[in-house]
Design an enzyme around this catalytic site. Structure first.
Site, PDB file in Angstrom:
ATOM      1  N   ASN A 145      27.018  -1.082  -1.608  1.00 16.00           N
ATOM      2  CA  ASN A 145      26.822  -1.996  -0.465  1.00 16.00           C
ATOM      3  C   ASN A 145      25.937  -3.193  -0.786  1.00 16.00           C
ATOM      4  OD1 ASN A 145      24.663  -0.156  -0.600  1.00 16.00           O
ATOM      5  ND2 ASN A 145      24.161  -0.486   1.537  1.00 16.00           N
ATOM      6  N   GLU A 150      17.900   8.552  -1.943  1.00 16.31           N
ATOM      7  CA  GLU A 150      17.995   7.677  -0.764  1.00 16.31           C
ATOM      8  C   GLU A 150      19.418   7.810  -0.241  1.00 16.31           C
ATOM      9  OE1 GLU A 150      15.496   6.234   0.497  1.00 16.31           O
ATOM     10  OE2 GLU A 150      14.081   6.428  -1.157  1.00 16.31           O
ATOM     11  N   GLU A 158      10.707   5.196  -2.262  1.00 16.57           N
ATOM     12  CA  GLU A 158      10.703   4.108  -3.232  1.00 16.57           C
ATOM     13  C   GLU A 158       9.739   3.047  -2.716  1.00 16.57           C
ATOM     14  OE1 GLU A 158      15.070   3.359  -3.179  1.00 16.57           O
ATOM     15  OE2 GLU A 158      15.034   4.139  -5.227  1.00 16.57           O
ATOM     16  N   CYS A 180      22.430   0.413   4.725  1.00 13.74           N
ATOM     17  CA  CYS A 180      21.951   1.732   5.163  1.00 13.74           C
ATOM     18  C   CYS A 180      20.977   1.600   6.328  1.00 13.74           C
ATOM     19  CB  CYS A 180      21.316   2.461   3.996  1.00 13.74           C
ATOM     20  SG  CYS A 180      20.030   1.476   3.199  1.00 13.74           S
TER      21      CYS A 180
HETATM   22  P1  NDP Z   1      28.398   7.525  -2.981  1.00 12.82           P
HETATM   23  O1  NDP Z   1      27.499   8.681  -2.789  1.00 12.82           O
HETATM   24  O2  NDP Z   1      29.845   7.737  -2.923  1.00 12.82           O
HETATM   25  O3  NDP Z   1      28.126   6.845  -4.382  1.00 12.82           O
HETATM   26  C1  NDP Z   1      26.842   6.387  -4.797  1.00 12.82           C
HETATM   27  C2  NDP Z   1      26.801   6.337  -6.302  1.00 12.82           C
HETATM   28  O4  NDP Z   1      26.910   7.652  -6.799  1.00 12.82           O
HETATM   29  C3  NDP Z   1      27.954   5.561  -6.915  1.00 12.82           C
HETATM   30  O5  NDP Z   1      27.502   4.915  -8.083  1.00 12.82           O
HETATM   31  C4  NDP Z   1      28.931   6.661  -7.245  1.00 12.82           C
HETATM   32  O6  NDP Z   1      29.820   6.284  -8.251  1.00 12.82           O
HETATM   33  C5  NDP Z   1      27.992   7.735  -7.713  1.00 12.82           C
HETATM   34  N1  NDP Z   1      28.532   9.089  -7.667  1.00 12.82           N
HETATM   35  C6  NDP Z   1      29.532   9.591  -6.902  1.00 12.82           C
HETATM   36  N2  NDP Z   1      29.725  10.898  -7.170  1.00 12.82           N
HETATM   37  C7  NDP Z   1      28.807  11.243  -8.109  1.00 12.82           C
HETATM   38  C8  NDP Z   1      28.487  12.442  -8.806  1.00 12.82           C
HETATM   39  N3  NDP Z   1      29.145  13.576  -8.594  1.00 12.82           N
HETATM   40  N4  NDP Z   1      27.489  12.423  -9.701  1.00 12.82           N
HETATM   41  C9  NDP Z   1      26.803  11.295  -9.924  1.00 12.82           C
HETATM   42  N5  NDP Z   1      27.059  10.123  -9.339  1.00 12.82           N
HETATM   43  C10 NDP Z   1      28.046  10.091  -8.429  1.00 12.82           C
HETATM   44  O7  NDP Z   1      27.898   6.418  -1.955  1.00 12.82           O
HETATM   45  P2  NDP Z   1      28.569   5.009  -1.692  1.00 12.82           P
HETATM   46  O8  NDP Z   1      28.651   4.251  -2.970  1.00 12.82           O
HETATM   47  O9  NDP Z   1      29.791   5.232  -0.880  1.00 12.82           O
HETATM   48  O10 NDP Z   1      27.442   4.295  -0.828  1.00 12.82           O
HETATM   49  C11 NDP Z   1      27.352   4.366   0.534  1.00 12.82           C
HETATM   50  C12 NDP Z   1      26.286   5.359   0.943  1.00 12.82           C
HETATM   51  O11 NDP Z   1      25.038   4.961   0.410  1.00 12.82           O
HETATM   52  C13 NDP Z   1      26.095   5.420   2.438  1.00 12.82           C
HETATM   53  O12 NDP Z   1      26.011   6.758   2.829  1.00 12.82           O
HETATM   54  C14 NDP Z   1      24.764   4.725   2.651  1.00 12.82           C
HETATM   55  O13 NDP Z   1      24.075   5.141   3.789  1.00 12.82           O
HETATM   56  C15 NDP Z   1      24.037   5.086   1.408  1.00 12.82           C
HETATM   57  N6  NDP Z   1      22.948   4.164   1.177  1.00 12.82           N
HETATM   58  C16 NDP Z   1      21.664   4.602   1.354  1.00 12.82           C
HETATM   59  C17 NDP Z   1      20.600   3.752   1.186  1.00 12.82           C
HETATM   60  C18 NDP Z   1      19.202   4.226   1.344  1.00 12.82           C
HETATM   61  O14 NDP Z   1      18.304   3.521   0.925  1.00 12.82           O
HETATM   62  N7  NDP Z   1      18.951   5.378   1.942  1.00 12.82           N
HETATM   63  C19 NDP Z   1      20.812   2.334   0.841  1.00 12.82           C
HETATM   64  C20 NDP Z   1      22.198   1.986   0.677  1.00 12.82           C
HETATM   65  C21 NDP Z   1      23.220   2.881   0.842  1.00 12.82           C
HETATM   66  P3  NDP Z   1      31.278   5.705  -7.841  1.00 12.82           P
HETATM   67  O15 NDP Z   1      31.076   4.599  -6.889  1.00 12.82           O
HETATM   68  O16 NDP Z   1      31.749   5.273  -9.147  1.00 12.82           O
HETATM   69  O17 NDP Z   1      31.995   6.867  -7.252  1.00 12.82           O
END
Ligand code: NDP
Length: 480
Positions: free
Chosen positions: A150, A248, A461, A282
């Protein structure tokens, strides 16, 4: 089509498999570059390089490390236009947003932690005439950093910068959905003279390249931002290996709007907190609660102003909402609008794919959507949608507003609108969230603790919290 490359041991290299997959431009709906489909072997190589670089980087003086990080910050600033255009193209977000928020913030992250480390100190505990204890804060080794799509470079750098500043080396994976600016960052790191192996960026799929980082025995700490389901898997996988974890995760943030608020200021900010980055921050407030006496006024004006928001070409300076990040994500958001209807909600505006036409006719655009008439505990009001969809609900008392706000499994951020000082403090205290904004939203001081409670995450963080995560304290006791 351009092929992105991994950044391993100071060089841009193809994945071992030589396999790539397509990188789609969300506003167009077509591929425009190719992403390395990295696997465990690439992560192994990256970790080997990071391990070899650790003794040199961790023993380098803080001043020297700071200088290199500040050079990276400087180069991000010099390449603002290119980076912002790349972020907008890769993610679908308005160029204006990338240029004023995402990239300046990525630059600020390197600058903040590059200077912050100069001020990071540890404690000592005197035992009078008997002894003195002092605490060493030592870098740990190779940090695994995984970030979502995002706010691609913004969140990627939010992890990498403190990890590097505190003397660790890094193996990092950006989201495969938005890898481009981290690829550009690799080039910047080379230009800035970051020693080889200090930062390694492996592109690829989460369950393959990402999972290999989580599972690698030589990566003792993981900093992850992403969805709660992925976070849960990471926690389960890393716990038996006793890795240090910072998670996070998702959110379902409440906005509490009391009748005594500054209405105009609240309205302006609530539009932003609902639909900035197509609602894919988020911290966006997606459950808007309004004191009943101003509910109708709020509803009429809010809906009118949401209808006036411009959805379309991300490069147009007048655009308020660009494309959402991917087709599956667009479909997920639309499925929640259908669910809301099934749950008895009324769509006051939006609710559909936005048809832009021309070269954007296959783009993943959504109308900003406002829904009312739902119970606080239905799925639409409990599950994270992460798109341009908000619900509005009236409340009668402060207690009721708090109960609704605290009813989800999430607890990332909240926003309170009131002119009553006592109430503002009381409500902020009683909200189950890691962050509470009073009469503002997304006002960020990088020194403050950032993170969520409940299923929104583990750890904090920001500021010295990040340095504490990326270092291990050791007590040394000396008898006089
Ligand atoms: P995901 O959990 O799908 O992915 C996050 C990252 O993890 C990506 O780089 C993804 O790779 C990777 N990933 C996925 N599966 C695995 C695994 N099994 N092992 C290790 N890494 C993995 O989240 P999104 O990218 O869809 O992001 C949106 C989410 O992030 C929302 O829920 C949002 O709320 C949260 N978010 C939270 C924030 C916070 O500060 N609390 C800030 C911003 C977002 P790939 O994309 O290649 O699958």
């Amino acid at each position: 089509m351009e092929k992105l490359q991994n950044y391993i041991n100071g060089e841009l290299v193809p994945p071992h498999s030589n396999e790539y997959f397509e990188n789609i431009e969300p506003a167009i709906g077509k591929p425009y570059s190719l992403i390395p489909d990295s696997d465990e072997s690439d992560v192994l190589e990256a970790t080997k390089a990071a391990k070899a670089a650790f003794p040199i980087w961790s023993k380098m003086s803080v001043d020297q490390r700071s200088e290199i990080l500040l050079r990276i910050a400087e180069l991000i600033g010099e390449n603002l236009d290119e980076l912002a255009a790349a972020e907008s193209r890769d993610n679908g977000k308005p160029l204006k947003l990338a240029k004023t928020v995402d990239i300046p913030r990525a630059q600020a992250n390197f600058h903040f932690y590059g200077t912050g480390i100069l001020h990071f100190a540890s404690e000592s505990h005197s035992m009078g005439n008997l002894a003195i204890n002092y605490t060493l804060r030592q870098p740990i080794g190779v940090a695994g950093c995984i970030s979502p799509w995002n706010l691609p470079l913004y969140l990627f750098s939010w992890k990498i910068a403190p990890a590097l500043a505190s003397g660790n080396t890094v193996v990092a994976k950006p989201s495969e959905i938005t890898p481009y600016t981290s690829y550009l960052l690799s080039k910047i790191c080379i230009e800035a003279g970051l020693p080889k192996g200090v930062l390694n960026i492996v592109h690829g799929l989460g369950p393959k390249a990402g999972a290999a980082i989580i599972e690698h025995p030589d990566i003792p700490m993981i900093s992850f931002t992403g969805g709660t389901a992925t976070g849960e898997w990471i926690a389960r996988t890393a716990a038996p290996k006793f890795k240090k974890l910072s998670l996070e995760l998702g959110g379902k943030n409440p906005n509490l709007i009391f009748a005594d608020c500054d209405f105009d200021e609240m309205m302006k900010t609530t539009l932003r907190s609902s639909f900035s980055n197509q609602g894919q921050i988020c911290l966006c407030g997606s459950r808007i609660m309004i004191e009943r006496s101003i509910y109708d006024r709020f509803k009429t004006e809010f809906v009118e102003r949401v209808k006036a928001l411009k959805v379309g070409d991300p490069s147009n300076p007048d655009t308020n909402l660009g494309a959402v990040v991917s087709k599956p994500h667009m479909e997920k958001v639309l499925s929640y609008v259908e669910l809301a209807k099934e749950e008895g909600g009324t769509v006051l505006c939006g609710g559909n794919r936005a048809i832009i036409g021309g070269k954007f006719s296959d783009g993943y655009f959504l109308e900003p959507t406002v829904i009312e008439g739902l119970s606080y505990d239905c799925r639409t009001n409990q599950e994270e949608i992460f798109g341009p969809v908000v619900t509005i609900m009236p409340f009668d008392t402060e207690e009721e507003a708090l109960a609704i706000a605290n009813s989800t499994k999430y607890g990332l951020a909240s926003t309170i609108w009131t002119s009553d000082l006592k109430r503002a403090h009381r409500v902020a205290r009683d909200l189950h969230t890691g962050i509470a904004w009073i009469n503002c939203w997304l006002l960020r001081d990088l020194r403050t603790p950032f993170g969520g409670v409940k299923e929104s995450g583990v750890g904090r963080e920001g500021g010295f919290e990040a340095f504490q995560f990326f270092t291990e304290p050791k007590n040394v006791c000396i008898r006089y």
